[in-house]
Scaffold this motif. Structure first.
Motif, short mmCIF file in Angstrom:
data_model
loop_
_atom_site.label_atom_id
_atom_site.label_comp_id
_atom_site.label_asym_id
_atom_site.label_seq_id
_atom_site.Cartn_x
_atom_site.Cartn_y
_atom_site.Cartn_z
N CYS A 27 -1.80 -3.72 0.25
CA CYS A 27 -0.34 -3.61 0.29
C CYS A 27 0.10 -2.14 0.20
N ALA A 28 -0.59 -1.36 -0.64
CA ALA A 28 -0.25 0.06 -0.74
C ALA A 28 -0.53 0.79 0.57
N LEU A 29 -1.64 0.45 1.21
CA LEU A 29 -2.00 1.10 2.47
C LEU A 29 -0.99 0.81 3.56
N VAL A 30 -0.65 -0.47 3.78
CA VAL A 30 0.29 -0.78 4.86
C VAL A 30 1.69 -0.26 4.53
N SER A 31 2.01 -0.17 3.24
CA SER A 31 3.30 0.40 2.85
C SER A 31 3.36 1.89 3.15
N TRP A 32 2.27 2.60 2.91
CA TRP A 32 2.21 4.02 3.25
C TRP A 32 2.42 4.21 4.75
N LEU A 33 1.75 3.37 5.53
CA LEU A 33 1.85 3.48 6.99
C LEU A 33 3.17 2.94 7.52
N GLY A 34 3.94 2.31 6.68
CA GLY A 34 5.28 1.88 7.07
C GLY A 34 6.23 3.04 7.28
N ALA A 49 -8.37 6.21 2.01
CA ALA A 49 -8.70 7.38 1.18
C ALA A 49 -7.65 8.47 1.29
N ALA A 50 -6.91 8.49 2.40
CA ALA A 50 -5.90 9.53 2.63
C ALA A 50 -4.56 9.22 1.99
N VAL A 51 -4.38 8.01 1.48
CA VAL A 51 -3.10 7.68 0.83
C VAL A 51 -3.00 8.47 -0.47
N PRO A 52 -1.96 9.26 -0.66
CA PRO A 52 -1.86 10.09 -1.87
C PRO A 52 -1.83 9.26 -3.14
N GLU A 53 -2.55 9.71 -4.16
CA GLU A 53 -2.60 8.98 -5.43
C GLU A 53 -1.21 8.87 -6.04
N GLU A 54 -0.37 9.88 -5.81
CA GLU A 54 1.00 9.84 -6.33
C GLU A 54 1.76 8.63 -5.76
N PHE A 55 1.53 8.37 -4.46
CA PHE A 55 2.19 7.23 -3.84
C PHE A 55 1.64 5.92 -4.41
N THR A 57 0.44 5.36 -7.31
CA THR A 57 0.98 5.19 -8.66
C THR A 57 2.40 4.64 -8.59
N ARG A 58 3.23 5.20 -7.70
CA ARG A 58 4.60 4.68 -7.53
C ARG A 58 4.57 3.25 -7.01
N PHE A 59 3.64 2.99 -6.09
CA PHE A 59 3.57 1.65 -5.52
C PHE A 59 3.23 0.63 -6.60
N ARG A 60 2.33 0.95 -7.48
CA ARG A 60 1.98 0.02 -8.56
C ARG A 60 3.23 -0.36 -9.36
N ARG A 61 4.09 0.61 -9.62
CA ARG A 61 5.31 0.34 -10.37
C ARG A 61 6.25 -0.53 -9.55
N VAL A 62 6.42 -0.20 -8.28
CA VAL A 62 7.31 -0.95 -7.40
C VAL A 62 6.82 -2.38 -7.21
N VAL A 73 9.20 -0.64 0.47
CA VAL A 73 9.72 0.63 0.95
C VAL A 73 10.19 1.51 -0.20
N VAL A 74 10.59 0.91 -1.30
CA VAL A 74 11.09 1.66 -2.45
C VAL A 74 10.03 2.63 -2.98
N ALA A 75 8.76 2.33 -2.77
CA ALA A 75 7.69 3.22 -3.25
C ALA A 75 7.75 4.59 -2.61
N HIS A 76 8.46 4.71 -1.48
CA HIS A 76 8.57 6.01 -0.82
C HIS A 76 9.66 6.89 -1.45
N LEU A 77 10.42 6.35 -2.36
CA LEU A 77 11.47 7.13 -3.01
C LEU A 77 10.92 7.78 -4.27
N PRO A 78 11.05 9.11 -4.44
CA PRO A 78 10.57 9.75 -5.66
C PRO A 78 11.16 9.14 -6.92
N GLN A 79 12.39 8.62 -6.82
CA GLN A 79 13.06 8.03 -7.98
C GLN A 79 12.35 6.77 -8.47
#
Length: 256
Positions: A27-34, A49-55, A57-62, A73-79
């Motif tokens: 889910c994190a991978l396809v969300s990054w590629l979204g 492997a190229a998905v940033p760890e910061e993303f 981490t945010r995705f886990r919260r989202v 899509v909310v995982a792409h927002l720094p907030q």
């Protein structure tokens, strides 16, 4: 043999991700590629492997607050790093342009379709079945349905990979209307809604289905938050722990 009781369900309705299957990395991978170009010449493991760890981490919260692929899509927002409540999440999602959400969902779905069809082994390896869920589906063979935000083709492919393809009678895919799906099964199968047990790790879904009269159980092994646990206690919503799944048995057939 476990004794059957009047509470035993005739039909089991289950969410997929977070209940039957753990697919957080997928889910994190396809969300990054979204929201980022998908170079299909790059193999899936390298994409992951190229998905940033910061993303991630945010995705886990989202993920804890999401009910649909659109919500990722909310995982792409720094907030998103500062989300501490469902209200925070809902506010961020509502702030997005619907066109942006649609574009994201289409691109994430396209990435998922690519991995599922062109890199099937890699994609399937990103999905594991939670302990005991395979045995549960086999006990309810033919009397189980899946109601999920994931697309039906993906669900069917993953179940088949684990030898569970014939256990699920129907898949309601890409839906957030889970209460309506449970009522539909009740009407078409001729099963009283109170004889359907619904299992979901998302509190909102579990509460909505409980309102139909179905026995709604809130799965404790998926994605949830302390806020959700407090709200479930206030609503007296029955939790279900993974080690309790073995006690769920189908109702005995009606006497002729």
């Amino acid at each position: 043999m476990t004794a059957r009781t009047a509470a035993d369900p005739s039909v089991l309705a289950l969410d997929f991700d977070g209940v039957i299957c753990d697919a957080l990395e997928e889910c994190a991978l396809v969300s990054w590629l979204g929201m980022h170009p998908h170079d299909t010449s790059v193999p899936g493991p390298d994409q992951l492997a190229a998905v940033p760890e910061e993303f991630v981490t945010r995705f886990r919260r989202v993920r804890d607050y999401s009910r649909l692929l659109d919500h990722f899509v909310v995982a792409h927002l720094p907030q998103a790093s500062a989300i501490v409540s469902q209200a925070d999440f809902d506010r961020l999602f509502a702030s997005l342009d619907p066109a942006t959400v649609r574009t994201f969902t289409q691109a994430a779905t396209a990435a998922r379709d690519h991995f599922r069809t062109e890199e099937a082994d890699f994609w399937l390896e990103l999905h594991t079945i939670y302990p005991g869920m395979d045995a549960l589906l086999r006990r309810f063979n033919g009397s189980a349905v899946v109601v999920t935000a994931k697309d039906a083709d993906s669900v069917r492919a993953i179940l088949a990979r684990h030898g569970l393809g014939d256990t699920v009678a129907e898949v309601f895919g890409e839906t957030g209307a889970k209460a309506e799906a449970v009522q539909d099964v009740s009407a078409r199968w001729g099963v009283p809604v109170e004889r359907i047990t619904f299992i979901d790790d998302n509190l909102t879904n579990a509460v909505r289905v409980a309102a139909t009269g179905a026995r709604s159980r809130w799965a404790q092994w998926g994605y949830q938050t302390p806020e959700h646990r407090a709200e479930a206690e206030r609503l007296a919503l029955t939790p279900l722990h993974l080690d309790e799944v073995a006690a769920l048995v189908p109702a005995a057939p009606a006497a002729a």
